[in-house]
Design an enzyme around this catalytic site. Structure first.
Site, PDB file in Angstrom:
ATOM      1  CG  ASN A  38      -2.463   0.546   0.642  1.00  0.00           C
ATOM      2  OD1 ASN A  38      -2.388   1.751   0.314  1.00  0.00           O
ATOM      3  ND2 ASN A  38      -3.384  -0.236   0.826  1.00  0.00           N
ATOM      4  NE  ARG A  39      -1.816   4.975  -3.853  1.00  0.00           N
ATOM      5  CZ  ARG A  39      -2.582   4.174  -4.111  1.00  0.00           C
ATOM      6  NH1 ARG A  39      -3.286   3.243  -3.496  1.00  0.00           N
ATOM      7  NH2 ARG A  39      -2.817   3.864  -5.610  1.00  0.00           N
TER       8      ARG A  39
ATOM      9  CG  HIS B 234      -1.314  -6.760  -5.364  1.00  0.00           C
ATOM     10  ND1 HIS B 234      -2.181  -6.567  -6.557  1.00  0.00           N
ATOM     11  CD2 HIS B 234      -1.474  -5.763  -4.849  1.00  0.00           C
ATOM     12  CE1 HIS B 234      -2.774  -5.394  -6.586  1.00  0.00           C
ATOM     13  NE2 HIS B 234      -2.243  -4.646  -5.517  1.00  0.00           N
ATOM     14  CB  SER B 235      -3.823 -13.171  -6.135  1.00  0.00           C
ATOM     15  OG  SER B 235      -2.572 -14.083  -6.144  1.00  0.00           O
ATOM     16  CE1 TYR B 236      -3.888  -7.157  -9.456  1.00  0.00           C
ATOM     17  CE2 TYR B 236      -5.825  -6.117 -10.166  1.00  0.00           C
ATOM     18  CZ  TYR B 236      -4.400  -6.055  -9.725  1.00  0.00           C
ATOM     19  OH  TYR B 236      -3.886  -4.734  -9.764  1.00  0.00           O
TER      20      TYR B 236
ATOM     21  CD  GLU C 160      -3.948  -5.165  -2.265  1.00  0.00           C
ATOM     22  OE1 GLU C 160      -2.927  -4.422  -2.059  1.00  0.00           O
ATOM     23  OE2 GLU C 160      -4.875  -4.856  -3.144  1.00  0.00           O
TER      24      GLU C 160
ATOM     25  CG  ASP D 252      -7.697   1.176  -4.187  1.00  0.00           C
ATOM     26  OD1 ASP D 252      -7.362   0.432  -3.449  1.00  0.00           O
ATOM     27  OD2 ASP D 252      -7.229   1.683  -5.150  1.00  0.00           O
TER      28      ASP D 252
ATOM     29  CG  HIS E 295       1.588  -2.139  -3.987  1.00  0.00           C
ATOM     30  ND1 HIS E 295       0.974  -1.993  -2.850  1.00  0.00           N
ATOM     31  CD2 HIS E 295       0.497  -2.124  -4.893  1.00  0.00           C
ATOM     32  CE1 HIS E 295      -0.375  -2.117  -3.002  1.00  0.00           C
ATOM     33  NE2 HIS E 295      -0.458  -2.269  -4.292  1.00  0.00           N
TER      34      HIS E 295
ATOM     35  CD  GLN F  54      -6.241  -0.978   0.049  1.00  0.00           C
ATOM     36  OE1 GLN F  54      -6.172  -0.529   1.251  1.00  0.00           O
ATOM     37  NE2 GLN F  54      -6.646   0.107  -0.633  1.00  0.00           N
TER      38      GLN F  54
END
Ligand code: BGC
Length: 386
Positions: free
Chosen positions: A112-113, A212-214, A349, A284, A138, A321
Site C-alpha cells: 500500500n501507500r 496481490h493476487s487478483y 490484501e 480501494d 507497494h 484492502q
C-alpha cells in the site's frame, strides 16, 4: 538438456528428485501429486526464472514463479467439481516484465501507500522512491514483486509448499536496514492456500508484506467481478483523500457503501454518490477488522453464485484492502489472449493500515533489530454445494 529443464520435486526435505514420468521438451507432466519446476524465462541481467507447478491432493493446481513470488495461475473447483483458473495473470515472463499491475505478486517492503514517499523514524527523515504520483506504492519502483526470490519447494504430509527468501539491502528503494524476508506458500490437501510472512532487520524499518493476487471466482472467461457477493467483518474503515492517502480517521461503515458486514454484491453500490467511492474511484479501501486479536480470524468471504465458488480469507493482520480492479482498463492482454476489462478482478490484501509510518494513531509497522516480523494469511476455497 531435458533434465535441466524439468524437475519433479517429491519430498524436498530430501532434496530435489528427478521424475521418471513422461515429459515433452516444452511441457512437464505430473504423474503423481507433487511439485514440478520448469524454466519460465530469463531476466535482462541473464538470471534464469523458474515456474513451479504445485498439484494438491484436492485437485487444485497453482503455478508460481520465483520472480516476485507471482502466482501465475490457481485453479479451484466449481460446485460441480470443475477446476478453473481463478486468478488474473500473464502467460509468460516477458509480459510480467513489460507491465503488470502487481498481478499475483508478493508486495514489500510496504504494501500500500506511504504519503509523499517520506516518513520520520527515530529522529531521521527517510525519502522513498515515489512511484505513484508523489506517493510511494507497494515498495517502490522495484519492490518485492520485481525481485528474484530464492525458492525451496517442500512437502509437509499431503501439503505442498514453497519457501521464498530474499534479502533486501540497506537503502533499497530508500528503506533503512538490511531486511531478511521469507514468505512460505502452502497449498493444503483441504483446499487452503496459506501465506506465512517472516522478516528480520538490522535497523528499524517499516514492513508490511502482503500478496496481490487478483481473483475472479467465475473463471477465466468472466469479464466482471461485480456479481460476486462480498462480506467483510469490519465496523470501520480508513477513509482516504483524493490521492488515496488515509486521512487518519477511523470511520464507521454504518450507512455507507463500505458496509459489507452482511454479504452484498460488489457492484450494488460501487457507483454510489459517495465521497469515499469518488476518492477511491470505486472500492480501494482499507477495512479495519473488528476482531483485533492477533490470532487468525475471518477477514473476508466471497461467493460467486454462478460457479458456486467461495473464498474465505483469514489473517492475523489488523486490516484488509479491498481493491475492485478499478485501474484495469482493457489494455492488458492476459492468459490465453484474454483481455482484462475494467473491474474484472478483485484483490483482498491483508495488511497493516496504509501510510502507518506517518499516522501515529494507526498500529505500528516498524520492525526493530531483534524483533521478528511474523504474519499469516490463508485463502480457503470451497463451494456452495458443500
Ligand atoms: C491498490 C490500488 C493500486 C493497485 C495497483 C492496489 O493494492 O490499492 O490503489 O492501484 O494496487 O495495481
Amino acid at each position: 538438456m531435458f533434465l535441466s529443464r524439468v524437475l519433479v520435486v517429491g519430498s524436498l526435505v530430501a532434496g530435489l528428485t528427478l521424475s521418471g514420468c513422461k515429459q515433452s521438451m516444452d511441457q512437464s507432466k505430473i504423474m503423481s501429486p507433487g511439485i514440478t519446476v520448469s524454466e519460465f524465462g530469463v531476466l535482462p541481467d541473464g538470471r534464469a526464472v523458474s515456474l513451479f507447478t504445485v498439484q494438491s491432493a484436492s485437485g487444485m493446481e497453482m503455478r508460481v514463479t520465483n520472480y516476485g513470488g507471482i502466482i501465475v495461475s490457481l485453479t479451484a473447483p466449481d460446485r460441480n467439481g470443475v477446476q478453473e483458473d481463478i486468478v488474473l495473470g500473464f502467460d509468460n515472463l516477458e509480459a510480467y516484465l513489460a507491465s503488470s499491475p502487481y498481478f499475483g505478486a508478493i508486495i514489500g517492503r510496504y504494501g500500500n501507500r506511504i504519503g509523499k514517499a517520506q516518513f520520520d523514524l527515530d529522529g531521521a527523515t527517510y525519502t522513498l522512491a515515489a512511484n505513484n504520483g508523489e506517493n510511494h506504492l507497494h515498495g517502490g519502483i522495484a519492490g518485492f514483486d520485481k525481485v528474484l526470490w530464492d525458492a525451496a519447494p517442500f512437502t509437509s504430509g499431503e501439503d505442498l509448499g514453497l519457501v521464498f527468501s530474499y534479502t533486501s539491502p540497506d537503502g533499497e528503494e530508500g528503506y533503512p536496514g538490511t531486511l531478511t524476508a521469507k514468505v512460505t506458500y502452502l497449498l493444503t490437501s483441504d483446499s487452503r492456500l496459506s501465506f506465512t510472512y517472516e522478516a528480520t532487520t538490522d535497523k528499524a524499518t517499516p514492513v508490511n508484506l502482503t500478496q496481490h493476487s487478483y481473483f475472479n471466482l467465475a473463471g477465466p472467461s468472466s469479464d466482471s467481478i461485480l456479481d460476486h457477493e462480498l462480506m467483510i467483518p469490519a465496523d470501520h474503515f480508513t477513509p482516504i483523500d483524493a490521492g488515496f492517502i488515509p486521512t487518519g480517521l477511523i470511520q464507521s461503515v454504518e450507512g455507507t457503501p463500505m458496509d459489507f458486514r452482511t454479504p452484498i454484491s460488489i457492484g450494488s453500490r460501487i457507483q454510489a454518490e459517495d465521497q469515499q467511492i469518488a476518492n477511491g474511484l470505486g472500492y480501494d479501501h482499507n477495512f479495519v477488522l473488528t476482531d483485533s486479536s492477533s490470532s487468525l480470524k475471518l477477514a473476508a468471504r466471497v461467493l460467486d453464485r454462478k460457479s458456486g465458488r467461495i473464498m474465505e480469507v483469514t489473517t492475523n493482520e489488523p486490516g484488509i484492502q479491498f481493491y475492485a480492479g478499478n485501474f484495469l482498463d482493457g489494455t492488458l492482454i492476459g492468459k490465453g489472449g484474454h483481455v482484462y476489462p475494467y473491474r474484472s478482478g478483485f484483490c483482498l490484501e491483508t495488511q497493516h493500515f496504509p501510510d502507518s509510518p506517518n499516522q501515529p494513531t494507526f498500529p505500528s509497522t516498524i520492525l526493530r533489530p531483534g524483533d521478528v516480523y511474523a504474519t499469516q494469511t490463508v485463502y480457503s476455497f470451497s463451494t456452495d454445494a458443500e
